[in-house]
Design a protein around this motif. Structure first.
Motif, PDB file in Angstrom:
ATOM      1  N   LEU A 130     108.257  36.061  13.171  1.00  0.00           N
ATOM      2  CA  LEU A 130     107.064  35.297  12.837  1.00  0.00           C
ATOM      3  C   LEU A 130     107.501  33.960  12.251  1.00  0.00           C
ATOM      4  CD1 LEU A 130     104.927  38.062  11.059  1.00  0.00           C
ATOM      5  CD2 LEU A 130     104.927  37.445  13.470  1.00  0.00           C
ATOM      6  N   VAL A 131     106.788  32.883  12.607  1.00  0.00           N
ATOM      7  CA  VAL A 131     107.143  31.528  12.162  1.00  0.00           C
ATOM      8  C   VAL A 131     105.975  30.935  11.391  1.00  0.00           C
ATOM      9  CG1 VAL A 131     107.721  29.193  12.915  1.00  0.00           C
ATOM     10  CG2 VAL A 131     108.746  31.152  14.067  1.00  0.00           C
ATOM     11  N   TRP A 132     106.285  30.349  10.258  1.00  0.00           N
ATOM     12  CA  TRP A 132     105.301  29.599   9.475  1.00  0.00           C
ATOM     13  C   TRP A 132     105.863  28.201   9.253  1.00  0.00           C
ATOM     14  CZ3 TRP A 132     105.074  26.680   5.110  1.00  0.00           C
ATOM     15  CH2 TRP A 132     103.822  26.420   4.558  1.00  0.00           C
ATOM     16  N   VAL A 133     105.061  27.159   9.498  1.00  0.00           N
ATOM     17  CA  VAL A 133     105.490  25.764   9.329  1.00  0.00           C
ATOM     18  C   VAL A 133     104.418  25.038   8.518  1.00  0.00           C
ATOM     19  CG1 VAL A 133     106.113  23.612  10.489  1.00  0.00           C
ATOM     20  CG2 VAL A 133     106.716  25.806  11.533  1.00  0.00           C
ATOM     21  N   GLY A 134     104.833  24.250   7.539  1.00  0.00           N
ATOM     22  CA  GLY A 134     103.868  23.466   6.766  1.00  0.00           C
ATOM     23  C   GLY A 134     104.394  23.075   5.417  1.00  0.00           C
ATOM     24  N   ARG A 135     103.499  22.541   4.600  1.00  0.00           N
ATOM     25  CA  ARG A 135     103.828  22.155   3.230  1.00  0.00           C
ATOM     26  C   ARG A 135     103.693  23.377   2.323  1.00  0.00           C
ATOM     27  NH1 ARG A 135     103.957  17.820  -0.349  1.00  0.00           N
ATOM     28  NH2 ARG A 135     103.127  18.293  -2.408  1.00  0.00           N
ATOM     29  N   ILE A 136     104.727  23.660   1.558  1.00  0.00           N
ATOM     30  CA  ILE A 136     104.711  24.809   0.660  1.00  0.00           C
ATOM     31  C   ILE A 136     103.962  24.422  -0.604  1.00  0.00           C
ATOM     32  CG2 ILE A 136     106.135  26.404  -0.664  1.00  0.00           C
ATOM     33  CD1 ILE A 136     108.245  26.231   1.453  1.00  0.00           C
ATOM     34  N   LEU A 139     100.747  35.602   2.452  1.00  0.00           N
ATOM     35  CA  LEU A 139     101.527  35.822   3.666  1.00  0.00           C
ATOM     36  C   LEU A 139     102.675  36.788   3.408  1.00  0.00           C
ATOM     37  CD1 LEU A 139     102.317  35.166   6.584  1.00  0.00           C
ATOM     38  CD2 LEU A 139     103.544  33.162   5.721  1.00  0.00           C
ATOM     39  N   LEU A 140     103.339  36.658   2.253  1.00  0.00           N
ATOM     40  CA  LEU A 140     104.454  37.552   1.946  1.00  0.00           C
ATOM     41  C   LEU A 140     103.967  38.997   1.772  1.00  0.00           C
ATOM     42  CD1 LEU A 140     106.453  35.270  -0.517  1.00  0.00           C
ATOM     43  CD2 LEU A 140     107.097  35.889   1.811  1.00  0.00           C
ATOM     44  N   HIS A 141     102.830  39.199   1.147  1.00  0.00           N
ATOM     45  CA  HIS A 141     102.286  40.547   1.021  1.00  0.00           C
ATOM     46  C   HIS A 141     101.884  41.103   2.394  1.00  0.00           C
ATOM     47  CE1 HIS A 141     102.262  41.159  -3.322  1.00  0.00           C
ATOM     48  NE2 HIS A 141     101.858  39.901  -3.479  1.00  0.00           N
ATOM     49  N   ALA A 142     101.335  40.234   3.256  1.00  0.00           N
ATOM     50  CA  ALA A 142     100.999  40.690   4.611  1.00  0.00           C
ATOM     51  C   ALA A 142     102.265  41.067   5.376  1.00  0.00           C
ATOM     52  CB  ALA A 142     100.235  39.588   5.349  1.00  0.00           C
ATOM     53  N   PHE A 143     103.345  40.291   5.197  1.00  0.00           N
ATOM     54  CA  PHE A 143     104.587  40.600   5.898  1.00  0.00           C
ATOM     55  C   PHE A 143     105.191  41.909   5.403  1.00  0.00           C
ATOM     56  CE2 PHE A 143     109.226  39.979   6.601  1.00  0.00           C
ATOM     57  CZ  PHE A 143     109.185  39.997   7.988  1.00  0.00           C
ATOM     58  N   GLY A 166     110.451  31.581  17.084  1.00  0.00           N
ATOM     59  CA  GLY A 166     109.725  32.855  17.183  1.00  0.00           C
ATOM     60  C   GLY A 166     108.652  32.795  18.248  1.00  0.00           C
ATOM     61  N   ARG A 167     108.020  33.939  18.500  1.00  0.00           N
ATOM     62  CA  ARG A 167     106.990  34.006  19.524  1.00  0.00           C
ATOM     63  C   ARG A 167     105.594  33.839  18.928  1.00  0.00           C
ATOM     64  NH1 ARG A 167     107.542  38.629  23.893  1.00  0.00           N
ATOM     65  NH2 ARG A 167     109.280  37.215  24.377  1.00  0.00           N
ATOM     66  N   ILE A 168     105.435  34.107  17.633  1.00  0.00           N
ATOM     67  CA  ILE A 168     104.125  34.084  16.983  1.00  0.00           C
ATOM     68  C   ILE A 168     104.180  33.125  15.800  1.00  0.00           C
ATOM     69  CG2 ILE A 168     102.366  35.460  15.800  1.00  0.00           C
ATOM     70  CD1 ILE A 168     103.539  37.902  17.279  1.00  0.00           C
ATOM     71  N   ALA A 169     103.201  32.205  15.740  1.00  0.00           N
ATOM     72  CA  ALA A 169     103.069  31.273  14.619  1.00  0.00           C
ATOM     73  C   ALA A 169     101.915  31.720  13.740  1.00  0.00           C
ATOM     74  CB  ALA A 169     102.836  29.852  15.133  1.00  0.00           C
ATOM     75  N   VAL A 170     102.113  31.645  12.424  1.00  0.00           N
ATOM     76  CA  VAL A 170     101.130  32.147  11.467  1.00  0.00           C
ATOM     77  C   VAL A 170     100.658  31.001  10.588  1.00  0.00           C
ATOM     78  CG1 VAL A 170     100.662  33.856   9.671  1.00  0.00           C
ATOM     79  CG2 VAL A 170     102.344  34.358  11.464  1.00  0.00           C
ATOM     80  N   LEU A 171      99.350  30.958  10.324  1.00  0.00           N
ATOM     81  CA  LEU A 171      98.760  30.034   9.354  1.00  0.00           C
ATOM     82  C   LEU A 171      97.948  30.866   8.373  1.00  0.00           C
ATOM     83  CD1 LEU A 171      97.220  26.583   9.875  1.00  0.00           C
ATOM     84  CD2 LEU A 171      95.830  28.312   8.734  1.00  0.00           C
ATOM     85  N   PHE A 187      91.715  19.635   9.218  1.00  0.00           N
ATOM     86  CA  PHE A 187      92.172  19.797  10.600  1.00  0.00           C
ATOM     87  C   PHE A 187      93.598  20.333  10.538  1.00  0.00           C
ATOM     88  CE2 PHE A 187      94.169  18.673  14.555  1.00  0.00           C
ATOM     89  CZ  PHE A 187      93.177  18.895  15.496  1.00  0.00           C
ATOM     90  N   PRO A 188      93.865  21.534  11.046  1.00  0.00           N
ATOM     91  CA  PRO A 188      95.186  22.150  10.907  1.00  0.00           C
ATOM     92  C   PRO A 188      96.204  21.546  11.876  1.00  0.00           C
ATOM     93  CG  PRO A 188      93.738  23.595  12.127  1.00  0.00           C
ATOM     94  CD  PRO A 188      92.901  22.404  11.737  1.00  0.00           C
ATOM     95  N   ILE A 189      96.940  20.561  11.429  1.00  0.00           N
ATOM     96  CA  ILE A 189      97.922  19.880  12.277  1.00  0.00           C
ATOM     97  C   ILE A 189      98.992  20.848  12.772  1.00  0.00           C
ATOM     98  CG2 ILE A 189      99.687  18.088  12.318  1.00  0.00           C
ATOM     99  CD1 ILE A 189      96.891  16.971  12.287  1.00  0.00           C
ATOM    100  N   THR A 190      99.514  21.678  11.861  1.00  0.00           N
ATOM    101  CA  THR A 190     100.582  22.592  12.274  1.00  0.00           C
ATOM    102  C   THR A 190     100.085  23.607  13.300  1.00  0.00           C
ATOM    103  OG1 THR A 190     100.091  24.014  10.363  1.00  0.00           O
ATOM    104  CG2 THR A 190     101.788  22.334  10.088  1.00  0.00           C
ATOM    105  N   LEU A 191      98.836  23.975  13.226  1.00  0.00           N
ATOM    106  CA  LEU A 191      98.282  24.907  14.214  1.00  0.00           C
ATOM    107  C   LEU A 191      98.226  24.261  15.595  1.00  0.00           C
ATOM    108  CD1 LEU A 191      97.106  27.731  14.529  1.00  0.00           C
ATOM    109  CD2 LEU A 191      94.859  26.780  14.006  1.00  0.00           C
ATOM    110  N   ALA A 192      97.816  22.987  15.642  1.00  0.00           N
ATOM    111  CA  ALA A 192      97.806  22.274  16.920  1.00  0.00           C
ATOM    112  C   ALA A 192      99.221  22.118  17.467  1.00  0.00           C
ATOM    113  CB  ALA A 192      97.145  20.911  16.744  1.00  0.00           C
ATOM    114  N   GLU A 193     100.208  21.900  16.586  1.00  0.00           N
ATOM    115  CA  GLU A 193     101.592  21.802  17.041  1.00  0.00           C
ATOM    116  C   GLU A 193     102.069  23.125  17.639  1.00  0.00           C
ATOM    117  OE1 GLU A 193     103.257  18.430  13.881  1.00  0.00           O
ATOM    118  OE2 GLU A 193     103.687  20.556  13.579  1.00  0.00           O
TER     119      GLU A 193
END
Length: 581
Positions: free
Chosen positions: A303-309, A318-322, A392-397, A404-410
């Motif tokens: 699973l891949v997450w991209v963005g500002r922390i 997200l960590l609890h979901a993982f 990864g194959r799956i991106a998570v937001l 407007f979710p820029i990372t989601l569009a990417e």
């Protein structure tokens, strides 16, 4: 066409997406001249300016951070005039009335243009007393009525900074140094303070005003209220931004929100629906072409997450979901790629990840490894965002707040299946090409991720559909093309509108042909008399069965002259196509 582009804390100085879309717009329309009017937020920002193309004719910068005291004094008449205008402004703020606010705002603008500055007047004791009277007047909210002297002083200080555009020399009528009155269209790249010069250019010179909001400034103010501010100051600032947003939406010739979520905010604040048009932000699809078109869809167990922390991204959830995902699929990994970092929040996330996921090793001699990694875009494993999505194959937001979710569009450009929380414009961007779950629900987020991890073919189909949708809606080409049409429409509407409301160039040129096609004029060429039979009678030529009678004249005289563009004698005298205007 000359476009006056208005920015605050962005182009041509700041980095980030707010700067990038302006740069793409300017470079995508080289046939127009651009003049940049930038409000800067700090001295450091002005030291790094991006390279500009040749059709940017000038850049004028006004600092909102530097002291603006010009040392001038005011006459008694000027002080009385200021008191009247400022009193109306603060009455509109405290009593939540649009009329007095607008009257006071434009009155102060005229005073600032006539007298050369408002710094000393806005920071004077008179201004504080006028604000206090407005706070104590009937109709003011309870939070405003409780304002103390320290609150009044803090708000006046903030108000002076936000009203500095009223005192700029961008509205000179002689145009010696370049003026907003000389441009054809004012385009504010954001709402709020950035649009104030456009409001004044419209009022003083009648210049059409276009306002683009990819993130609604009023909403951003509500979300970013300073924790250290007192309740009365927060209430006064909220009332000011609300009244300013209402005035901008009421006066703008056209509003272009970046998504339907922003559009709903604008309409609820009074924007007329007929003057709102959604224009999605343009992104460079070529950066993600290699990853998006590749047969390799990345590691199926990552699973891949991209963005500002930062807290708004809810990495804790997200960590609890993982953790739930790892219990069901032990071999799964989570790679977190940071584009920017809030240091304190990053430390909290690292600590939580160490508690939830102890380091794992394959045997007794192998170094342990954590299934959750925190990496940085530009690092050795991900030199770009495209390479991060390719891991990864799956991106998570997992955000709880989003515009407007820029990372989601990417991720969609990269052809990745997505799992997102239902916030902001996420559902509008996804459009059925990904899975959406409620925010702050780790269990639902984990279930959605597991459903795609266990069905790779579905993940691949969703990724392909997501890329096709992104290429259709979110490219630079569609964004630049939309604004090209908008500029032409505003110019035609603002400079040449007819009294009956018809807009020039609204119909194709071929549809406007001089003359009356329903009653053509016939011209008959002279003919010789037949060999036998009586000679033709002289006199006026007979009129045709339909249409007006032609001019009288002898039948044996010279043929009537044909107008340029008409056909030969004996046919209807209709203009040729090239004569259309």
């Amino acid at each position: 066409m000359r476009i006056g582009l208005l920015t605050e804390g962005g182009y041509p100085y700041a980095t980030g997406e707010a700067r990038l879309w302006c740069d793409r717009l300017v470079r995508g329309l080289p046939q127009h001249e651009f003049e940049l009017y930038a409000l800067s937020r700090d001295a450091e920002q002005e030291r790094a300016r991006v390279p500009l193309p040749d059709h940017v004719t000038q850049v004028r910068t006004a600092p909102l951070w530097a002291p603006a005291d010009d040392g001038r004094t005011y006459s008694r008449r000027e002080r009385r005039r200021f008191a009247d205008c400022f009193g109306e402004l603060v009455r509109g703020i405290c009593a939540d009335e649009a009329g007095p606010f607008a009257e006071g705002l434009y009155g102060l603008a005229e005073l600032g243009r006539d007298q050369g500055g408002l710094y000393a007047a806005l920071r004077s004791e008179s201004a504080v007393r006028l604000l206090e009277s407005a706070c104590r007047a009937p109709g003011a909210s309870r939070a405003v009525q409780a304002a103390q002297v320290v609150d009044l002083l803090e708000f006046v200080d903030e108000l002076e900074r936000m009203l500095r555009p009223l005192s700029l020399d961008w509205y000179e009528e002689d145009g010696r140094h370049g003026s907003l009155g000389e441009v054809d269209v004012c385009h504010a790249a954001a709402g709020g303070v950035a649009a104030i010069p456009g409001l004044l250019a419209k009022r003083f010179f009648g210049v059409p005003l276009l306002v683009t909001e990819y993130g609604v400034q009023l909403r951003s103010h509500y979300l970013e209220r300073r924790q250290g501010s007192r309740p009365a100051v927060r209430a006064l600032l909220a009332a000011f931004h609300l009244r300013l947003a209402g005035e901008i939406y009421a006066r703008a010739d056209l509003l272009t929100p970046g998504n339907a979520h922003a559009r709903r905010w604008q309409e609820r604040c009074g924007a007329p629906r007929e003057r709102v048009r959604t224009v999605y932000p343009g992104m460079e699809a070529d950066r993600f072409a290699t990853v998006g078109e590749s047969v390799d869809c990345g590691d199926p167990g990552t699973l891949v997450w991209v963005g500002r922390i930062e807290p708004a991204k809810d990495l804790v959830g997200l960590l609890h979901a993982f953790a739930e995902v790892r219990r069901a699929e032990p071999g799964t990994r989570l790679r977190i790629f940071a584009t920017a970092v809030a240091p304190g929040y990053l430390a909290d996330c690292r600590s939580l990840a160490a508690q939830l996921f102890p380091d794992e090793a394959a045997d007794a001699v192998t170094v342990g490894e954590n299934p959750v990694t925190f990496e940085e875009i530009g690092g050795p494993d991900a030199a770009s965002s495209a390479e991060a999505y390719g891991a990864g194959r799956i991106a998570v937001l997992s955000s709880v707040i989003e515009g407007f979710p820029i990372t989601l569009a990417e991720a969609m450009f990269s052809g990745r299946a997505t799992v997102s929380t239902d916030v902001g414009a996420v559902c509008e961007v996804i459009g059925g090409t990904g899975l959406v779950v409620p925010p702050r629900n780790p269990r639902a987020l984990a279930d959605a991720c597991l459903s795609l991890l266990r069905d790779p073919e579905r993940a691949q189909r969703l990724g392909a559909a997501a890329r096709a949708r992104a290429l259709e809606l979110f490219t630079v080409e569609q964004n630049v093309g939309a604004f090209r049409d908008i500029y032409l429409w505003l110019l035609a509407r603002g400079s040449g509108a007819r009294p009956d409301g018809e807009v020039p160039f609204a119909q194709p040129a071929e549809a406007r042909v001089p003359g009356h096609w329903t009653s053509p004029t016939w011209s008959v060429a002279p003919t010789a008399a037949p060999a036998t039979g009586p000679a033709p009678a002289t006199g006026p030529a007979p009129a045709p069965a339909t249409g007006p009678a032609p001019a009288t004249g002898p039948a044996t005289g010279p043929a009537p002259a044909l107008a340029p563009g008409t056909v030969c004698a004996g046919q209807a005298a209709t203009p040729a196509p090239e004569a259309a205007v």
